[in-house]
Design a protein around this motif. Structure first.
Motif, PDB file in Angstrom:
ATOM      1  N   LEU A 223      41.604  42.131  34.698  1.00 40.85           N
ATOM      2  CA  LEU A 223      42.166  43.008  35.725  1.00 40.85           C
ATOM      3  C   LEU A 223      41.372  42.898  37.021  1.00 40.85           C
ATOM      4  O   LEU A 223      41.946  42.925  38.123  1.00 40.85           O
ATOM      5  N   MET A 224      40.054  42.744  36.915  1.00 43.51           N
ATOM      6  CA  MET A 224      39.224  42.608  38.106  1.00 43.51           C
ATOM      7  C   MET A 224      39.554  41.328  38.859  1.00 43.51           C
ATOM      8  O   MET A 224      39.523  41.293  40.096  1.00 43.51           O
ATOM      9  N   VAL A 225      39.884  40.263  38.127  1.00 44.42           N
ATOM     10  CA  VAL A 225      40.264  39.006  38.773  1.00 44.42           C
ATOM     11  C   VAL A 225      41.475  39.217  39.675  1.00 44.42           C
ATOM     12  O   VAL A 225      41.524  38.751  40.821  1.00 44.42           O
ATOM     13  N   THR A 226      42.465  39.953  39.168  1.00 47.21           N
ATOM     14  CA  THR A 226      43.656  40.236  39.959  1.00 47.21           C
ATOM     15  C   THR A 226      43.332  41.121  41.155  1.00 47.21           C
ATOM     16  O   THR A 226      43.829  40.903  42.263  1.00 47.21           O
ATOM     17  N   LEU A 227      42.494  42.137  40.960  1.00 46.47           N
ATOM     18  CA  LEU A 227      42.134  43.045  42.051  1.00 46.47           C
ATOM     19  C   LEU A 227      41.409  42.305  43.176  1.00 46.47           C
ATOM     20  O   LEU A 227      41.652  42.573  44.355  1.00 46.47           O
ATOM     21  N   VAL A 228      40.506  41.400  42.805  1.00 49.41           N
ATOM     22  CA  VAL A 228      39.787  40.625  43.825  1.00 49.41           C
ATOM     23  C   VAL A 228      40.773  39.780  44.624  1.00 49.41           C
ATOM     24  O   VAL A 228      40.700  39.720  45.860  1.00 49.41           O
ATOM     25  N   TRP A 229      41.686  39.134  43.940  1.00 46.27           N
ATOM     26  CA  TRP A 229      42.699  38.321  44.626  1.00 46.27           C
ATOM     27  C   TRP A 229      43.540  39.185  45.557  1.00 46.27           C
ATOM     28  O   TRP A 229      43.764  38.828  46.720  1.00 46.27           O
TER      29      TRP A 229
END
Length: 245
Positions: A223-229
């Protein structure tokens, strides 16, 4: 299950070996909170350094090294899911250093843009989470397929642009502040946001399947990967809009 997030895919939970405890949604939410804190602390430090007249070139160099480190630990986490309780926090810290430095550079050029991007990212997260929990948005197979296809197309476009960069050129218009560039960034922001819905569905499915406890860290990392993007794309969109003023 289908998700375009490279760290969350339909086989993740099927390959997971049974653990001592079971994954829960509440546990995953707690892990997301921990990773956010671990990301925000170094991000705030780097951001304040840039605002205190730190050399932008040095900031960008630090951002580059941190991004490479974050990528390495992201790859490790994807291939060694059982290591997620250790590698996910390290990824969050390194990503925080990168985001803080790059946000500071953007903020020097466009004062206040970083806080706007953070507010829009968190607002998007909460809005889509509410829409998902209330059933306003459903992760149907057609929905998933469309988001995955759009995300793949964006990834290919970015990859082509990187390759072209080695030859001193790049794809025209999409990086500029003209109407085409703004519409492109808006499209990417929408697709990045819709990936959150797929991630919510994936996490919920993992909890229902009784995945091992360490998968809470892995799902939170995804989920953090998506938020960073999403944050980076919002930052780019706001920069394009403000450069037109």
């Amino acid at each position: 299950m289908r998700t375009s997030n490279p760290s969350l895919n339909s086989k993740t939970f099927e390959r997971a070996a049974p653990g001592a405890g079971a994954m829960t949604i509440e546990g995953t939410v707690n892990k997301v909170g921990i990773l956010l804190v671990l990301m925000l602390i170094p991000a705030s430090y780097m951001f304040s350094k840039v605002l205190n007249a730190w050399d932008p070139s040095a900031a960008l160099a630090t951002a580059g090294m941190s991004a490479i480190g974050a990528l390495i630990f992201a790859i490790i986490t994807i291939f060694k899911k059982t290591w997620a309780p250790v590698t996910a926090p390290i990824y969050a810290v390194l990503e925080g250093l990168f985001l803080g430095a790059i946000s500071g550079v953007f903020n020097q050029a466009y004062p206040g843009i970083a806080m706007q991007a953070i507010a829009l990212t968190m607002g998007t997260l909460l809005t889509l989470l509410l829409a998902y929990r209330t059933g306003l948005i459903r992760a149907t197979e057609n929905f998933k397929l469309g988001v995955v296809a759009a995300t793949g197309a964006i990834a290919m476009l970015y990859l082509v642009n990187i390759v072209m960069g080695f030859f001193g050129t790049r794809i025209p218009f999409i990086h500029e502040s003209g109407m085409v560039g703004i519409l492109f960034s808006l499209f990417v922001v929408v697709i990045a946001a819709l990936n959150l819905v797929l991630d919510f569905d994936f996490i919920e499915s993992g909890a229902e399947m009784g995945a091992p406890k360490y998968m809470e860290w892995y799902a939170a990392f995804g989920l953090m990967v998506t938020l960073v993007w999403l944050y980076l794309e919002i930052l780019r969109l706001l920069a394009k809009l403000q450069s037109r003023d």
